[in-house]
Design an enzyme around this catalytic site. Structure first.
Site, PDB file in Angstrom:
ATOM      1  N   HIS A 109     -31.507  -0.828 -24.722  1.00  0.00           N
ATOM      2  CA  HIS A 109     -31.871  -0.287 -26.047  1.00  0.00           C
ATOM      3  C   HIS A 109     -32.104  -1.387 -27.088  1.00  0.00           C
ATOM      4  O   HIS A 109     -32.120  -1.098 -28.282  1.00  0.00           O
ATOM      5  CB  HIS A 109     -30.783   0.687 -26.538  1.00  0.00           C
ATOM      6  CG  HIS A 109     -30.774   1.984 -25.777  1.00  0.00           C
ATOM      7  ND1 HIS A 109     -29.748   2.894 -25.862  1.00  0.00           N
ATOM      8  CD2 HIS A 109     -31.688   2.524 -24.929  1.00  0.00           C
ATOM      9  CE1 HIS A 109     -30.027   3.938 -25.077  1.00  0.00           C
ATOM     10  NE2 HIS A 109     -31.177   3.734 -24.503  1.00  0.00           N
ATOM     11  N   CYS A 117     -41.804  -9.134 -33.526  1.00  0.00           N
ATOM     12  CA  CYS A 117     -43.107  -9.071 -34.187  1.00  0.00           C
ATOM     13  C   CYS A 117     -43.799  -7.785 -33.726  1.00  0.00           C
ATOM     14  O   CYS A 117     -43.951  -7.572 -32.520  1.00  0.00           O
ATOM     15  CB  CYS A 117     -43.935 -10.295 -33.807  1.00  0.00           C
ATOM     16  SG  CYS A 117     -45.665 -10.112 -34.307  1.00  0.00           S
TER      17      CYS A 117
HETATM   18  P1  OAD Z   1     -21.831   7.842 -27.749  1.00  0.00           P
HETATM   19  O1  OAD Z   1     -21.302   7.636 -29.128  1.00  0.00           O
HETATM   20  O2  OAD Z   1     -22.758   8.987 -27.540  1.00  0.00           O
HETATM   21  O3  OAD Z   1     -20.612   8.048 -26.745  1.00  0.00           O
HETATM   22  C1  OAD Z   1     -19.515   7.179 -26.726  1.00  0.00           C
HETATM   23  C2  OAD Z   1     -18.627   7.579 -25.549  1.00  0.00           C
HETATM   24  O4  OAD Z   1     -17.583   6.630 -25.460  1.00  0.00           O
HETATM   25  C3  OAD Z   1     -17.974   8.961 -25.703  1.00  0.00           C
HETATM   26  O5  OAD Z   1     -18.152   9.683 -24.493  1.00  0.00           O
HETATM   27  C4  OAD Z   1     -16.479   8.643 -25.931  1.00  0.00           C
HETATM   28  O6  OAD Z   1     -15.623   9.617 -25.335  1.00  0.00           O
HETATM   29  C5  OAD Z   1     -16.355   7.307 -25.219  1.00  0.00           C
HETATM   30  N1  OAD Z   1     -15.303   6.410 -25.751  1.00  0.00           N
HETATM   31  C6  OAD Z   1     -14.916   6.223 -27.041  1.00  0.00           C
HETATM   32  N2  OAD Z   1     -13.965   5.278 -27.122  1.00  0.00           N
HETATM   33  C7  OAD Z   1     -13.729   4.858 -25.844  1.00  0.00           C
HETATM   34  C8  OAD Z   1     -12.845   3.886 -25.265  1.00  0.00           C
HETATM   35  N3  OAD Z   1     -12.018   3.142 -26.005  1.00  0.00           N
HETATM   36  N4  OAD Z   1     -12.885   3.727 -23.903  1.00  0.00           N
HETATM   37  C9  OAD Z   1     -13.719   4.471 -23.131  1.00  0.00           C
HETATM   38  N5  OAD Z   1     -14.563   5.407 -23.628  1.00  0.00           N
HETATM   39  C10 OAD Z   1     -14.582   5.585 -24.964  1.00  0.00           C
HETATM   40  O7  OAD Z   1     -22.483   6.459 -27.292  1.00  0.00           O
HETATM   41  P2  OAD Z   1     -23.546   6.165 -26.132  1.00  0.00           P
HETATM   42  O8  OAD Z   1     -23.340   7.078 -24.974  1.00  0.00           O
HETATM   43  O9  OAD Z   1     -23.528   4.718 -25.891  1.00  0.00           O
HETATM   44  O10 OAD Z   1     -29.215   4.740 -28.739  1.00  0.00           O
HETATM   45  O11 OAD Z   1     -24.894   6.554 -26.866  1.00  0.00           O
HETATM   46  C11 OAD Z   1     -26.119   6.385 -26.193  1.00  0.00           C
HETATM   47  C12 OAD Z   1     -27.202   6.025 -27.163  1.00  0.00           C
HETATM   48  O12 OAD Z   1     -27.248   6.990 -28.215  1.00  0.00           O
HETATM   49  C13 OAD Z   1     -26.986   4.712 -27.908  1.00  0.00           C
HETATM   50  O13 OAD Z   1     -27.372   3.587 -27.164  1.00  0.00           O
HETATM   51  C14 OAD Z   1     -27.843   4.883 -29.123  1.00  0.00           C
HETATM   52  C15 OAD Z   1     -27.495   6.309 -29.477  1.00  0.00           C
HETATM   53  O14 OAD Z   1     -28.446   7.041 -30.143  1.00  0.00           O
HETATM   54  C16 OAD Z   1     -30.096   4.194 -29.578  1.00  0.00           C
HETATM   55  O15 OAD Z   1     -29.814   3.843 -30.708  1.00  0.00           O
HETATM   56  C17 OAD Z   1     -31.477   4.049 -28.997  1.00  0.00           C
END
Ligand code: OAD
Length: 248
Positions: A109, A117
């Site tokens: 991402h 650019c």
């Molecule tokens: P999310 O915020 O959707 O999910 C975070 C996950 O981490 C959740 O399932 C929590 O339960 C878990 N979590 C929180 N703290 C934790 C810990 N200490 N140990 C283990 N697990 C934990 O984040 P992503 O799945 O990364 O994209 O989101 C995916 C994408 O959505 C991101 O890359 C971003 C966003 O929109 C873009 O910006 C393109």
């Protein structure tokens, strides 16, 4: 004994380092509309708003409070010591995997500390915040750099390499991701389809639609170092899950 491992990380792995996730309580998407700050249309409408959003997050990343945690460090150890093929793919735009010691990874991402650019697509290490004066050195006239972030509706980076690795892997590990954003959310299906064992590490218990064969519920900083140690000792997921559950 595994030969090909793919690890996917999400915002949860950086939560213990003080970086906010997106969808947990107090997550970034509670305060901001995705369509305003994470789409090409939002950027076209109001570049200053989008720049402010990413400038703030870039500044936060530079704060001395933000450090790699044991989960990042354990994955760097896995990269250094695992005998077979290893690919780390992160959805995170922070640089905590690099700070933890990882050397080869795919930021599917994008990266918070780079600008791009819009004309040549060349990337530049960010030395000052985004704004009208932060321009490329590859074009005449110089172009205003945009965040090197994959916005909704844009194609993530490294997809060919990722698919190739997923089709060959015998172990797929997803850490700290809610599995709501595609294509990353579909990686587990590809790995399952090609016969890999699949395991998820997450603070939250799995929902009943989960496609993972195994779940390790808890903090990434606690679980990942133990998971990595067991994999490096040549243990299979079966015995390994028992070990982790016993000590939880
Ligand atoms: P999310 O915020 O959707 O999910 C975070 C996950 O981490 C959740 O399932 C929590 O339960 C878990 N979590 C929180 N703290 C934790 C810990 N200490 N140990 C283990 N697990 C934990 O984040 P992503 O799945 O990364 O994209 O989101 C995916 C994408 O959505 C991101 O890359 C971003 C966003 O929109 C873009 O910006 C393109």
């Amino acid at each position: 004994m595994y030969r090909h491992i793919v690890v996917l990380t999400g915002a949860g792995i950086s939560a213990e380092s003080g970086i906010r996730t997106f969808r947990d309580q107090d997550g970034l998407w509670e305060e901001h509309h995705i369509e305003d700050v994470a789409t090409p249309e939002g950027y076209e409408r109001d570049p200053e708003l989008v720049e402010r959003f990413y400038n703030l997050r870039w500044e936060q990343l530079k704060s001395t409070d933000v450090k790699a945690n044991p989960a990042h460090e354990a994955l760097a150890q896995l990269e250094a010591e695992f005998d077979g093929d290893f690919l780390l793919v992160t959805q995170n735009v922070d640089d905590l995997h690099e700070r933890g010691g990882s050397q080869r990874l795919i930021h599917m991402h994008g990266e918070l500390n780079k600008g791009r650019c819009p004309r040549s697509r060349q990337t530049f290490l960010l030395r000052e915040p985004f704004g009208p004066d932060n321009v490329c050195t590859c074009c005449i006239p110089p172009q205003r750099l945009r965040p090197h972030i994959v916005w909704f509706g844009e194609m993530p980076f490294g997809m060919d390499r990722i698919h190739d690795a997923l089709e060959r892997c015998d172990l797929f590990i997803a850490i700290g991701t809610s599995g709501t954003v595609y294509p990353a959310a579909g990686f587990v299906d590809i790995a399952n389809h090609h016969g890999a064992q699949t395991v998820e590490v997450n603070l939250a218990a799995p929902d009943r639609h989960s496609q993972f064969q195994w779940h390790l519920t808890g903090k990434a900083g606690d679980i990942v170092p133990r998971l990595v140690k067991a994999v490096l000792q040549g243990k299979s997921l079966c015995s390994l899950a028992d070990v982790l559950q016993e000590t939880d």
